[in-house]
Design an enzyme around this catalytic site. Structure first.
Site, mmCIF file in Angstrom:
data_model
loop_
_atom_site.group_PDB
_atom_site.id
_atom_site.type_symbol
_atom_site.label_atom_id
_atom_site.label_comp_id
_atom_site.label_asym_id
_atom_site.label_seq_id
_atom_site.Cartn_x
_atom_site.Cartn_y
_atom_site.Cartn_z
ATOM 1 N N GLY A 201 -32.472 -58.432 -3.072
ATOM 2 C CA GLY A 201 -33.556 -58.266 -4.024
ATOM 3 C C GLY A 201 -33.122 -58.618 -5.426
ATOM 4 O O GLY A 201 -31.990 -59.050 -5.656
ATOM 5 N N ASP A 202 -34.037 -58.426 -6.370
ATOM 6 C CA ASP A 202 -33.724 -58.697 -7.762
ATOM 7 C C ASP A 202 -33.574 -57.375 -8.521
ATOM 8 O O ASP A 202 -33.783 -56.293 -7.978
ATOM 9 C CB ASP A 202 -34.778 -59.597 -8.408
ATOM 10 C CG ASP A 202 -36.193 -59.028 -8.339
ATOM 11 O OD1 ASP A 202 -36.342 -57.805 -8.095
ATOM 12 O OD2 ASP A 202 -37.148 -59.799 -8.548
ATOM 13 N N GLY A 203 -33.203 -57.488 -9.790
ATOM 14 C CA GLY A 203 -32.978 -56.296 -10.597
ATOM 15 C C GLY A 203 -34.216 -55.452 -10.827
ATOM 16 O O GLY A 203 -34.203 -54.234 -10.599
ATOM 17 N N PRO A 204 -35.326 -56.062 -11.301
ATOM 18 C CA PRO A 204 -36.524 -55.262 -11.557
ATOM 19 C C PRO A 204 -37.088 -54.585 -10.315
ATOM 20 O O PRO A 204 -37.748 -53.544 -10.426
ATOM 21 C CB PRO A 204 -37.511 -56.298 -12.115
ATOM 22 C CG PRO A 204 -36.652 -57.381 -12.672
ATOM 23 C CD PRO A 204 -35.472 -57.464 -11.763
ATOM 24 N N GLY A 205 -36.851 -55.170 -9.145
ATOM 25 C CA GLY A 205 -37.361 -54.588 -7.914
ATOM 26 C C GLY A 205 -36.377 -53.626 -7.276
ATOM 27 O O GLY A 205 -36.427 -52.405 -7.476
ATOM 28 N N VAL A 206 -35.441 -54.169 -6.534
ATOM 29 C CA VAL A 206 -34.486 -53.349 -5.787
ATOM 30 C C VAL A 206 -33.504 -52.635 -6.720
ATOM 31 O O VAL A 206 -33.196 -51.452 -6.532
ATOM 32 C CB VAL A 206 -33.735 -54.211 -4.751
ATOM 33 C CG1 VAL A 206 -32.589 -53.435 -4.112
ATOM 34 C CG2 VAL A 206 -34.697 -54.693 -3.670
ATOM 35 N N GLY A 207 -32.993 -53.331 -7.739
ATOM 36 C CA GLY A 207 -32.029 -52.713 -8.639
ATOM 37 C C GLY A 207 -32.578 -51.477 -9.323
ATOM 38 O O GLY A 207 -31.933 -50.426 -9.377
ATOM 39 N N GLU A 245 -19.147 -52.078 -14.990
ATOM 40 C CA GLU A 245 -18.231 -53.114 -15.497
ATOM 41 C C GLU A 245 -19.123 -54.213 -16.044
ATOM 42 O O GLU A 245 -19.825 -54.896 -15.308
ATOM 43 C CB GLU A 245 -17.312 -53.626 -14.386
ATOM 44 C CG GLU A 245 -16.202 -54.516 -14.899
ATOM 45 C CD GLU A 245 -16.504 -55.985 -14.690
ATOM 46 O OE1 GLU A 245 -16.820 -56.659 -15.722
ATOM 47 O OE2 GLU A 245 -16.432 -56.461 -13.557
ATOM 48 N N CYS A 279 -15.702 -62.734 -16.570
ATOM 49 C CA CYS A 279 -15.916 -61.803 -17.676
ATOM 50 C C CYS A 279 -14.647 -61.552 -18.479
ATOM 51 O O CYS A 279 -14.714 -61.044 -19.608
ATOM 52 C CB CYS A 279 -16.486 -60.494 -17.164
ATOM 53 S SG CYS A 279 -15.588 -59.821 -15.752
#
Length: 474
Positions: A201-207, A245, A279
């Protein structure tokens, strides 16, 4: 095009409850290579429920049983390294040779390191007449990025399994297949049903659904600082543990009088490797003003020797960056440096010569960069280095620490002198004449680079609760 449309929940591959299809784009061809289903809150609820049920029994397994489980996972993982490397290369653009030599083995390294830590970990400690114990934490939500996908997934999954936790993983929708293969590895190794669950999923949904879920005890997130803030805000209402992180903007403090031809190639490699998408890439070179011209010449030669090529081909080249959004961001930062008065030494905007498609970035070097410039402040995440001069050691340290981030810092030069300077750098990791981490050491940042640590006994402890037992007999 590969299709992986199901989630892995409670030991089975299952259809999504209302999810929609998502195409993963090959960054070399700009064409779809994989399709997945972006999950929904209902999928998250199913996965969390499975993890909560499984915790009742898995949390009570013995250390010996968990050691045996990790040993089986390691053997199954080794057998799938070619598949993991191929998936990583296709979806995030790492050259296949680099994926085989670095990307896929990085995840294996976390399982091996966690196994060693588990064998030595002290779960109980006597303090006077009282006892302190480490216990399984609970249900852990894991949200991971695309740049070193297996590294960051396994940095969470391995210690969670070792600690006795259960988990739900949401890998990046930009590079999901490696996580799907890992689910197959864990299943074949005998991870009990419900202990490991995977919801794409994506961040706005599953995240967001994972971060705010009342039955999730901890969320472990790796990604941008902006997204990390959103995760923490979402998690705050349920007061769950948040382990992060986040971004970095690492300095490379080149000591006055250093042999530049000797010390710069291994540290500048951190700006080039993985197309700069690390990073901890030490992109901000700080050079004594007496060596500015020489340093520019050495780094220019390094950058111009870097080949940029097709990730499907073997070789020592770098590939494209992961997607158009990342490509556009890098181009914008390069142009901003030009507009703000930095000196472009090599590289610049646009694709390398001969590349008419794909998200390829020219290896780029700027000099005369100042702390007022965007390229000094913002994480570039591409093969772009900058040089800034200093007058004395105090100024060099001040410049090194002049960042909102504190994930890592590099020092190039005499190791004894570098060791004296290391305590003055505000970063979770300081490397001397190198740029990457060491096995068994803690990984994590100061300031806006996050909180918590991964790796070795430090990562294992971060995935556990600590309990004081007062008055128990010895």
């Amino acid at each position: 095009m590969h299709s992986h449309l199901q989630h892995f929940i409670d030991g089975k591959w299952v259809d999504s409850h209302g999810g929609k299809r998502h195409q993963v784009i090959d960054p070399a061809s700009e064409q779809p290579v994989t399709e997945i289903t972006l999950g929904t809150k209902a999928d998250v609820d199913s996965a969390v429920a499975a993890a909560k049920r499984a915790f009742k029994t898995y949390s009570k397994t013995s250390v010996a049983d968990r050691i045996a489980l990790l040993e089986r996972i390691i053997e199954e993982y080794k057998a799938r390294i070619p598949d993991l490397a191929k998936a990583t290369s296709e979806e995030m653009g790492a050259p296949v040779g680099f994926a085989q030599a670095a990307q896929a083995p990085a995840g294996l390294g976390y399982f091996i390191g966690t196994l060693a830590a588990l064998k030595e970990f002290k779960f109980e400690e006597q303090i006077g007449k009282n006892k302190v114990v480490h216990e399984p934490l609970g249900v852990v939500a894991m949200i991971t990025p695309w740049n070193w996908p297996l590294n960051q997934i396994c940095a969470k999954v391995a210690p969670a399994l070792a600690a006795g936790d259960t988990m739900i993983l949401k890998p990046s929708e930009e590079a999901p297949t490696n996580a799907i293969i890992l689910a197959e590895i864990l299943d074949k190794a005998g991870v009990p049903a419900g202990v490991f669950n995977l919801v794409n999923g994506d961040g706005p949904g599953v995240g967001s659904a994972l971060s705010s879920h009342k039955d999730v005890d901890m969320v472990s997130f790796t990604g941008s600082t902006r997204a990390g803030i959103a995760v923490a805000q979402s998690a705050a209402a349920t007061v769950k543990r948040v382990h992060q992180e986040l971004g970095g903007k690492a300095p490379n403090l080149v000591l006055e009088g250093a042999d530049l031809a000797q010390v710069l190639p291994p540290t500048v490699q951190g700006v080039i490797a993985n197309s700069g998408q690390s990073c901890i890439a030490p992109t901000r070179l700080l050079v004594h003003k007496s060596q500015a011209a020489d340093a520019s010449g050495v780094v220019k030669q390094i950058m111009e020797s870097v080949a940029v090529g097709d990730p499907a081909e073997m070789g020592a080249h770098i590939g494209p960056v992961v997607n158009k959004a990342q490509f556009d961001k890098i181009q914008d930062l390069i142009q901003s440096a030009i507009d703000e008065g930095a000196t472009l030494v090599t590289g610049g905007t646009g694709r390398p010569d001969g590349r008419n498609a794909g998200y390829y970035v020219q290896p780029t070097l700027f000099t005369d960069v100042t702390p007022a410039m965007r390229i000094w402040r913002e994480e570039t995440f591409g093969p772009v280095a900058t040089i800034t001069t200093y007058s004395d050691q105090d100024e060099a340290i001040e410049l090194a620490n002049d960042t909102d981030y504190g994930l890592s810092a590099t020092i190039s030069g005499d190791p004894a002198k570098a060791a004296e300077i290391a305590p003055h750098l505000r970063a979770g990791m300081v490397t001397i004449n190198s740029w990457s981490g060491g096995g068994g050491t803690p990984f994590g940042g100061y300031k806006q680079s996050g909180n918590g640590r991964e790796g070795g006994k430090f990562g294992l402890a971060d995935f556990m609760e600590i309990k004081a037992v007062i008055g128990a007999p010895n």
